[in-house]
Enzyme design. Structure first.
Site, short mmCIF file in Angstrom:
data_model
loop_
_atom_site.label_atom_id
_atom_site.label_comp_id
_atom_site.label_asym_id
_atom_site.label_seq_id
_atom_site.Cartn_x
_atom_site.Cartn_y
_atom_site.Cartn_z
N ASP A 510 20.46 58.29 5.64
CA ASP A 510 19.62 59.16 4.97
C ASP A 510 20.33 60.36 4.53
O ASP A 510 21.00 61.18 5.50
CB ASP A 510 18.63 59.68 5.85
N ASN A 518 16.89 68.28 -5.10
CA ASN A 518 15.88 68.19 -6.42
C ASN A 518 15.40 69.44 -6.69
O ASN A 518 15.06 69.95 -7.80
CB ASN A 518 14.57 67.35 -5.75
N HIS A 523 15.15 67.01 -10.73
CA HIS A 523 14.94 65.69 -10.18
C HIS A 523 15.90 64.52 -11.04
O HIS A 523 16.50 63.77 -10.27
CB HIS A 523 13.43 65.05 -10.71
N ASP A 527 18.74 62.27 -9.02
CA ASP A 527 18.75 60.71 -9.38
C ASP A 527 20.46 60.38 -9.37
O ASP A 527 20.80 59.51 -9.21
CB ASP A 527 18.20 60.31 -10.75
N GLU A 553 15.27 58.43 -0.19
CA GLU A 553 16.60 58.87 -0.03
C GLU A 553 17.41 58.10 1.19
O GLU A 553 18.42 58.66 1.93
CB GLU A 553 17.34 60.16 -0.15
N1 LIG Z 1 15.70 62.80 -7.25
C1 LIG Z 1 14.96 61.84 -6.45
N2 LIG Z 1 14.36 62.48 -5.44
C2 LIG Z 1 13.48 61.41 -4.59
C3 LIG Z 1 13.55 60.14 -5.09
N3 LIG Z 1 12.77 59.67 -3.91
C4 LIG Z 1 12.43 60.72 -2.99
N4 LIG Z 1 13.00 61.94 -3.42
C5 LIG Z 1 12.87 63.04 -2.73
O1 LIG Z 1 13.57 62.89 -1.75
C6 LIG Z 1 13.20 64.29 -0.91
C7 LIG Z 1 13.01 63.78 0.58
O2 LIG Z 1 12.83 65.07 1.23
P1 LIG Z 1 12.55 64.87 2.81
O3 LIG Z 1 11.96 63.64 3.37
O4 LIG Z 1 11.91 66.26 3.22
O5 LIG Z 1 13.93 65.24 3.55
P2 LIG Z 1 15.30 66.02 3.40
O6 LIG Z 1 14.98 67.17 2.37
O7 LIG Z 1 16.25 65.05 2.85
O8 LIG Z 1 15.33 66.55 4.56
P3 LIG Z 1 16.20 65.80 5.92
O9 LIG Z 1 15.94 64.35 5.54
O10 LIG Z 1 15.44 66.07 6.86
O11 LIG Z 1 17.54 66.13 5.77
C8 LIG Z 1 11.75 64.48 -1.31
O12 LIG Z 1 11.76 65.69 -1.99
C9 LIG Z 1 11.36 63.33 -2.32
O13 LIG Z 1 10.76 63.97 -3.59
C10 LIG Z 1 14.08 59.69 -6.03
O14 LIG Z 1 14.17 58.56 -6.32
N5 LIG Z 1 14.91 60.88 -6.79
#
Ligand SMILES: Nc1nc2c(ncn2[C@@H]2O[C@H](COP(=O)(O)OP(=O)(O)OP(=O)(O)O)[C@@H](O)[C@H]2O)c(=O)[nH]1
Length: 633
Positions: A510, A518, A523, A527, A553
């Protein structure tokens, strides 16, 4: 019926037939005509020769009799003695000869003064010795001519009518006289002549017998006077000197006189003649023209007959062959019509085949291509003309080294042998460049034995395969990163955990604080980071390893043949590699990321979900442990 072109029309064929028959008939008739003409000439020459021979024999007898009696001892005895006792035996000799030769009108001895001394007449079938009506004949041409002969010589007088007492005897008695001058019989005595009047009619009748019924005798004297064959003009030259053939046709007569034999035509009748003279050069004899006239037939009779025969033969030949020509014409017209219909039908089938969307080929019993449509040309890259006659299996089912594309026997050849239909949803063939083309194929046969044919229908499935591949990819992979999706991962893990001889090891990853990426860079930049992250990890994996995106992610790496320690070491290498990623934004900013990784190895009897949960637990601990680290679950 379609309109016929000129060489196929009945009129043209009939004209050809007319020309062919015409040429054959003209050729054969010409040969027949040549033979007829030759034969006709031979017959004419034979007739003329026969008549000459008959005339010669007839005159020969007359002359010999005259010479015989002139040299007879009884006549000479009488002349030596001039005694009445010697006269009677001489008269008797003349009389005996007359009875032996009833054809002689008169047998006479005329003395050197032209006075008849002995005379025997033949009248009414009787021989008569004339003693009281002996005449002076010194004025007659034949007497003068005879007395001018040398002793022992013989002459022949021309044909002429007998005269009695200066007048022409009626009915006419045509005579031919043989005159024999007596040889010397005494020192003081000059002898006279023996004259025998031969009956010319008899000779003429004999000559007539030499001729066929279709011809008539012509006989003319040296002056062109008619002796026979002139109708009313026969013998008229003796009465009216101008009533001759020579007077009627002077120029023709000139040419006749100048040639020994010849042919001419008068009033539509053909004349052939030859000049004849008794003992030519030996005896003083007049010339006669002996000949024949073909009654009512011109000299071109053979030609006209042949033309007529030719016409008849032509009509018969044409009449017999025209019905055959008609039958043949109808049969060939019908055949052309059928062929034309067949061609139209073939063209129609070809159009249908081209529009069918399938590639179609027809092969013969040996599997050689006879025909193919445009789609087949497109699919295989061959032109019909180039593939025609080539063995389909050897050309499109076999590599150059002879290795076959089929596992078993060639389906086309087998279908041709068995007559059974063959179908395959996925067949491979080689195109002209040697590339493999993926096709559906069906082979249907018709006909029997050596006449059996097969229609091979092929359709391109290359695009389907591509589409299937795309759909499969879409269904199994993540479009952004190219990693497998969660469902595929679960399927693969199901397979690997079912046969647990080689259990998998999971790395759950992760990206740390990805939300900030983002939020900070947008965004799209997020990607780009996800792609860079995935590429980096896939570079570190081997063939057979599985890499899947299981959340936004969140990713999972599944590997077999790996101990937990090796898996942890790999996770550590991945963590460090990710930490090294520098991802540039459109604004030129550099984004750096870290990842937390939870590692778990499959344990006997647990489910895929339990395995994932243990890896997830390890990840959770890595996150709460401060991120950018590896934990084992
Ligand atoms: N650009 C982009 N962002 C994504 C995608 N899928 C998920 N996300 C973003 O990934 C982020 C995941 O954030 P969180 O689940 O809060 O986790 P984090 O910010 O990585 O924090 P920790 O995992 O705790 O380190 C979200 O803001 C989603 O919108 C994608 O396909 N593209």
């Amino acid at each position: 019926m379609s309109k016929l072109s000129w060489p196929h029309s009945l009129v043209f064929k009939a004209l050809v037939l007319v020309v062919v028959i015409g040429l054959i008939v003209v050729f054969t008739q010409h040969r027949l005509y040549e033979k007829d003409r030759e034969l006709g000439q031979v017959v004419i020459q034979r007739n003329l020769a026969l008549m000459q021979l008959m005339a010669e024999n007839h005159v020969e007898e007359l002359v010999r009799d005259a010479e015989f009696i002139a040299n007879s001892p009884v006549l000479k005895n009488y002349l030596r003695s001039m005694s009445p006792y010697a006269l009677a035996p001489a008269q008797e000799a003349f009389w005996v000869l007359s009875t032996l030769r009833p054809q002689y009108d008169q047998i006479r001895y005329i003395d050197r003064f032209g006075i008849e001394q002995i005379r025997v007449n033949r009248r009414n079938g009787q021989s008569e010795l004339v003693t009281d009506d002996l005449q002076v004949k010194s004025d007659r041409d034949y007497v003068r001519k005879g007395l001018a002969l040398k002793p022992g010589e013989t002459a022949l007088s021309p044909f002429e009518l007998n005269r009695e007492n200066g007048r022409i005897e009626v009915p006419y008695r045509p005579a031919l006289r043989a005159i024999a001058r007596l040889g010397e019989v005494g020192e003081y005595y000059t002898p006279g002549i023996v004259v025998i009047n031969g009956n010319a009619d008899q000779l003429i009748h004999r000559l007539v017998t030499a001729l066929p019924a279709t011809s008539e005798l012509i006989l003319l004297n040296e002056q062109g006077g008619w002796l026979a064959g002139g109708g009313d003009q026969d013998w008229q030259f003796s009465i009216t000197p101008s009533a001759t053939f020579a007077s009627s046709h002077p120029s023709l007569w000139e040419s006749i006189k100048s040639s020994q034999t010849g042919q001419f035509e008068l009033a539509g009748e053909c004349y052939n003649y030859t000049w004849h003279s008794y003992r030519e050069g030996e005896v003083s004899s007049p010339r006669w023209l002996i000949g024949q006239r073909r009654v009512d037939a011109p000299c071109t009779t053979e030609l006209l007959d042949n033309v007529q025969q030719g016409g008849l033969r032509f009509a018969i030949a044409f009449g017999l062959s025209f019905p055959l020509l008609l039958l043949w014409h109808r049969a060939s017209a019908r055949k052309r019509e059928l062929v034309s219909n067949l061609e139209a039908r073939n063209e129609e089938l070809r159009l249908i085949a081209n529009e069918s969307g399938h590639g179609l080929l027809r092969v013969d019993a040996q599997g050689c291509v006879e025909w193919m449509n445009r789609e087949a040309e497109r699919l295989l890259g061959w032109k019909e003309a180039d593939l025609e006659g080539q063995n389909l299996h050897e050309t499109c089912h076999q590599f150059e080294d002879g290795e076959s594309l089929h596992k078993g026997p060639c389906p086309t050849l087998e279908a041709l042998q068995t007559g059974q239909t063959y179908r395959s949803e996925h067949e491979r063939m080689l195109d002209r460049s040697g590339s493999i083309v993926h096709l559906t194929m069906s082979v249907s046969t018709y006909g029997e034995g050596g006449e059996r044919r097969a229609i091979v229908a092929i359709s391109d499935i290359g695009s389907h395969i591509e589409m299937e591949k795309t759909l499969t990819e879409l269904a199994t992979t993540d479009s952004l990163t190219g990693a497998l999706n969660r469902r595929s991962l679960l399927q693969q893990l199901d397979v690997w955990t079912t046969n647990a001889t080689n259990p998998p090891c999971l790395l759950m990853l992760d990206i740390d604080h990805f939300k900030r990426v983002n939020d900070t860079y947008g965004h799209n930049a997020g990607d780009r980071v996800l792609k860079a992250f995935s590429s980096q990890i896939m570079e570190l994996l081997r063939k057979g390893d599985v890499f899947a995106r299981t959340g936004g992610e969140e990713f999972v790496v599944a590997i077999r043949n790996l101990s937990l320690a090796d898996a942890s070491a790999l996770a550590e290498r991945i963590r460090m590699a990710v930490a090294g990623i520098e991802c540039q934004t459109d604004n030129g900013d550099i984004i750096r990321i870290t990842t937390s990784i939870g590692v778990a190895i499959y344990q006997e009897g647990e489910s895929v979900e339990q395995l994932l949960a243990r890896a997830d637990g390890a990840l959770y601990r890595a996150k709460h442990g401060g991120r950018d680290q590896v934990r084992v679950g």
